[in-house]
Write a protein that holds these residues in place. Structure first.
Motif, PDB file in Angstrom:
ATOM      1  N   ASN A  54      37.773  -5.194 -42.051  1.00  0.00           N
ATOM      2  CA  ASN A  54      36.417  -4.983 -41.545  1.00  0.00           C
ATOM      3  C   ASN A  54      36.473  -4.310 -40.179  1.00  0.00           C
ATOM      4  O   ASN A  54      37.514  -4.289 -39.528  1.00  0.00           O
ATOM      5  CB  ASN A  54      35.685  -6.321 -41.436  1.00  0.00           C
ATOM      6  N   SER A  55      35.332  -3.799 -39.753  1.00  0.00           N
ATOM      7  CA  SER A  55      35.223  -3.151 -38.431  1.00  0.00           C
ATOM      8  C   SER A  55      36.354  -2.146 -38.219  1.00  0.00           C
ATOM      9  O   SER A  55      37.017  -2.146 -37.182  1.00  0.00           O
ATOM     10  CB  SER A  55      35.239  -4.213 -37.323  1.00  0.00           C
ATOM     11  N   LEU A  56      36.553  -1.300 -39.195  1.00  0.00           N
ATOM     12  CA  LEU A  56      37.678  -0.364 -39.147  1.00  0.00           C
ATOM     13  C   LEU A  56      37.512   0.646 -38.023  1.00  0.00           C
ATOM     14  O   LEU A  56      36.400   1.073 -37.680  1.00  0.00           O
ATOM     15  CB  LEU A  56      37.823   0.338 -40.487  1.00  0.00           C
ATOM     16  N   LYS A  57      38.655   1.020 -37.461  1.00  0.00           N
ATOM     17  CA  LYS A  57      38.723   1.973 -36.346  1.00  0.00           C
ATOM     18  C   LYS A  57      39.590   3.156 -36.760  1.00  0.00           C
ATOM     19  O   LYS A  57      40.458   3.014 -37.637  1.00  0.00           O
ATOM     20  CB  LYS A  57      39.355   1.299 -35.128  1.00  0.00           C
ATOM     21  N   PRO A  58      39.416   4.296 -36.121  1.00  0.00           N
ATOM     22  CA  PRO A  58      40.275   5.445 -36.455  1.00  0.00           C
ATOM     23  C   PRO A  58      41.760   5.133 -36.325  1.00  0.00           C
ATOM     24  O   PRO A  58      42.568   5.667 -37.106  1.00  0.00           O
ATOM     25  CB  PRO A  58      39.830   6.503 -35.435  1.00  0.00           C
ATOM     26  N   GLU A  59      42.121   4.259 -35.406  1.00  0.00           N
ATOM     27  CA  GLU A  59      43.535   3.919 -35.234  1.00  0.00           C
ATOM     28  C   GLU A  59      44.083   3.051 -36.361  1.00  0.00           C
ATOM     29  O   GLU A  59      45.287   2.781 -36.413  1.00  0.00           O
ATOM     30  CB  GLU A  59      43.778   3.243 -33.875  1.00  0.00           C
ATOM     31  N   ASP A  60      43.234   2.624 -37.275  1.00  0.00           N
ATOM     32  CA  ASP A  60      43.704   1.914 -38.468  1.00  0.00           C
ATOM     33  C   ASP A  60      44.155   2.885 -39.561  1.00  0.00           C
ATOM     34  O   ASP A  60      44.686   2.462 -40.585  1.00  0.00           O
ATOM     35  CB  ASP A  60      42.606   1.013 -39.029  1.00  0.00           C
ATOM     36  N   THR A  61      43.918   4.162 -39.355  1.00  0.00           N
ATOM     37  CA  THR A  61      44.324   5.163 -40.337  1.00  0.00           C
ATOM     38  C   THR A  61      45.837   5.145 -40.528  1.00  0.00           C
ATOM     39  O   THR A  61      46.597   5.256 -39.563  1.00  0.00           O
ATOM     40  CB  THR A  61      43.874   6.564 -39.888  1.00  0.00           C
ATOM     41  N   ALA A  62      46.262   4.975 -41.773  1.00  0.00           N
ATOM     42  CA  ALA A  62      47.683   4.855 -42.091  1.00  0.00           C
ATOM     43  C   ALA A  62      47.832   4.704 -43.602  1.00  0.00           C
ATOM     44  O   ALA A  62      46.837   4.522 -44.312  1.00  0.00           O
ATOM     45  CB  ALA A  62      48.300   3.642 -41.393  1.00  0.00           C
ATOM     46  N   VAL A  63      49.071   4.748 -44.052  1.00  0.00           N
ATOM     47  CA  VAL A  63      49.386   4.327 -45.414  1.00  0.00           C
ATOM     48  C   VAL A  63      49.743   2.842 -45.347  1.00  0.00           C
ATOM     49  O   VAL A  63      50.565   2.435 -44.523  1.00  0.00           O
ATOM     50  CB  VAL A  63      50.560   5.137 -46.000  1.00  0.00           C
ATOM     51  N   GLN A 102      46.552   5.058 -49.094  1.00  0.00           N
ATOM     52  CA  GLN A 102      46.098   5.723 -47.866  1.00  0.00           C
ATOM     53  C   GLN A 102      44.750   5.179 -47.433  1.00  0.00           C
ATOM     54  O   GLN A 102      43.800   5.118 -48.233  1.00  0.00           O
ATOM     55  CB  GLN A 102      45.986   7.231 -48.090  1.00  0.00           C
ATOM     56  N   VAL A 103      44.675   4.823 -46.171  1.00  0.00           N
ATOM     57  CA  VAL A 103      43.409   4.434 -45.550  1.00  0.00           C
ATOM     58  C   VAL A 103      43.127   5.431 -44.439  1.00  0.00           C
ATOM     59  O   VAL A 103      43.968   5.640 -43.560  1.00  0.00           O
ATOM     60  CB  VAL A 103      43.481   3.006 -44.984  1.00  0.00           C
ATOM     61  N   THR A 104      41.967   6.042 -44.487  1.00  0.00           N
ATOM     62  CA  THR A 104      41.565   7.000 -43.471  1.00  0.00           C
ATOM     63  C   THR A 104      40.215   6.587 -42.911  1.00  0.00           C
ATOM     64  O   THR A 104      39.258   6.415 -43.677  1.00  0.00           O
ATOM     65  CB  THR A 104      41.471   8.415 -44.050  1.00  0.00           C
ATOM     66  N   VAL A 105      40.167   6.418 -41.590  1.00  0.00           N
ATOM     67  CA  VAL A 105      38.936   6.011 -40.924  1.00  0.00           C
ATOM     68  C   VAL A 105      38.469   7.168 -40.058  1.00  0.00           C
ATOM     69  O   VAL A 105      39.172   7.579 -39.127  1.00  0.00           O
ATOM     70  CB  VAL A 105      39.147   4.752 -40.076  1.00  0.00           C
ATOM     71  N   SER A 106      37.311   7.688 -40.364  1.00  0.00           N
ATOM     72  CA  SER A 106      36.784   8.821 -39.611  1.00  0.00           C
ATOM     73  C   SER A 106      35.932   8.345 -38.443  1.00  0.00           C
ATOM     74  O   SER A 106      35.250   7.324 -38.520  1.00  0.00           O
ATOM     75  CB  SER A 106      35.942   9.706 -40.528  1.00  0.00           C
ATOM     76  N   SER A 107      35.980   9.120 -37.371  1.00  0.00           N
ATOM     77  CA  SER A 107      35.230   8.745 -36.164  1.00  0.00           C
ATOM     78  C   SER A 107      33.835   9.331 -36.177  1.00  0.00           C
ATOM     79  O   SER A 107      33.486  10.130 -37.025  1.00  0.00           O
ATOM     80  CB  SER A 107      35.983   9.211 -34.925  1.00  0.00           C
ATOM     81  N   LEU A 144      55.356  -3.388 -57.357  1.00  0.00           N
ATOM     82  CA  LEU A 144      54.202  -3.669 -56.517  1.00  0.00           C
ATOM     83  C   LEU A 144      53.297  -2.445 -56.564  1.00  0.00           C
ATOM     84  O   LEU A 144      53.758  -1.332 -56.311  1.00  0.00           O
ATOM     85  CB  LEU A 144      54.621  -3.944 -55.073  1.00  0.00           C
ATOM     86  N   VAL A 145      52.033  -2.659 -56.879  1.00  0.00           N
ATOM     87  CA  VAL A 145      51.100  -1.548 -56.985  1.00  0.00           C
ATOM     88  C   VAL A 145      49.899  -1.822 -56.096  1.00  0.00           C
ATOM     89  O   VAL A 145      49.118  -2.743 -56.346  1.00  0.00           O
ATOM     90  CB  VAL A 145      50.638  -1.345 -58.440  1.00  0.00           C
ATOM     91  N   GLU A 146      49.783  -0.988 -55.050  1.00  0.00           N
ATOM     92  CA  GLU A 146      48.659  -1.122 -54.132  1.00  0.00           C
ATOM     93  C   GLU A 146      47.477  -0.271 -54.599  1.00  0.00           C
ATOM     94  O   GLU A 146      47.667   0.775 -55.234  1.00  0.00           O
ATOM     95  CB  GLU A 146      49.038  -0.678 -52.710  1.00  0.00           C
ATOM     96  N   SER A 147      46.294  -0.702 -54.250  1.00  0.00           N
ATOM     97  CA  SER A 147      45.078   0.052 -54.539  1.00  0.00           C
ATOM     98  C   SER A 147      44.003  -0.326 -53.536  1.00  0.00           C
ATOM     99  O   SER A 147      44.157  -1.302 -52.790  1.00  0.00           O
ATOM    100  CB  SER A 147      44.595  -0.221 -55.970  1.00  0.00           C
ATOM    101  N   GLY A 148      42.923   0.460 -53.531  1.00  0.00           N
ATOM    102  CA  GLY A 148      41.777   0.121 -52.693  1.00  0.00           C
ATOM    103  C   GLY A 148      41.618   0.958 -51.440  1.00  0.00           C
ATOM    104  O   GLY A 148      40.634   0.805 -50.719  1.00  0.00           O
ATOM    105  N   GLY A 149      42.582   1.819 -51.165  1.00  0.00           N
ATOM    106  CA  GLY A 149      42.454   2.678 -50.001  1.00  0.00           C
ATOM    107  C   GLY A 149      41.382   3.733 -50.200  1.00  0.00           C
ATOM    108  O   GLY A 149      40.814   3.880 -51.284  1.00  0.00           O
ATOM    109  N   GLY A 150      41.107   4.462 -49.131  1.00  0.00           N
ATOM    110  CA  GLY A 150      40.108   5.515 -49.211  1.00  0.00           C
ATOM    111  C   GLY A 150      39.677   5.987 -47.854  1.00  0.00           C
ATOM    112  O   GLY A 150      40.308   5.665 -46.834  1.00  0.00           O
TER     113      GLY A 150
END
Length: 123
Positions: A84-93, A118-123, A4-10
């Motif tokens: 969509n509508s990402l929040k800082p609390e969505d930050t995670a692997v 990795q998904v990182t959502v900045s405030s 399984l290969v994930e992609s698309g984070g940032g």
């Protein structure tokens, strides 16, 4: 073997969107439920969304309902998570997972995981 290969984070700002992809190989993909999980360091892995083999059943964690959409393309052995509508609390692997049981609509965690994205959502 199963891969399984994930992609698309940032990195994205609050309110932004990302689309995660997970490409599977080594399994009869269309026969398995799939799921996305996420994990913050030091915390337990959290189930985010599941989808049945034929996409007829989709379930979401309360924390992402109305913002995230799980989908799959069985012809391309892929599962996706539109966020969509990402929040800082969505930050995670974020990890995708193959369901445990063959030809079972109800998802139960299986043994195969990707490396995560990795998904990182900045405030």
């Amino acid at each position: 073997q199963v891969q399984l290969v994930e992609s698309g984070g940032g990195l994205v700002q609050t309110g932004g969107s990302l689309r995660l992809s997970c490409a599977a190989s080594g399994i009869y993909f269309s026969a398995y439920a799939m799921a996305w999980h996420r994990q913050v360091p030091g915390q337990q892995r959290e189930l985010v969304a599941t989808i049945s083999p034929g996409s007829t059943q989709r379930n979401y964690a309360d924390s992402v309902k109305g913002r995230f959409t799980i989908s799959r393309n069985n012809a391309k052995n892929s599962v996706f998570l539109q966020m969509n509508s990402l929040k800082p609390e969505d930050t995670a692997v974020y990890y995708c997972n193959v369901g445990k049981n063959y030809d079972e609509s109800n998802y139960a965690p299986g043994d195969y995981w990707g490396q995560g994205t990795q998904v990182t959502v900045s405030s």
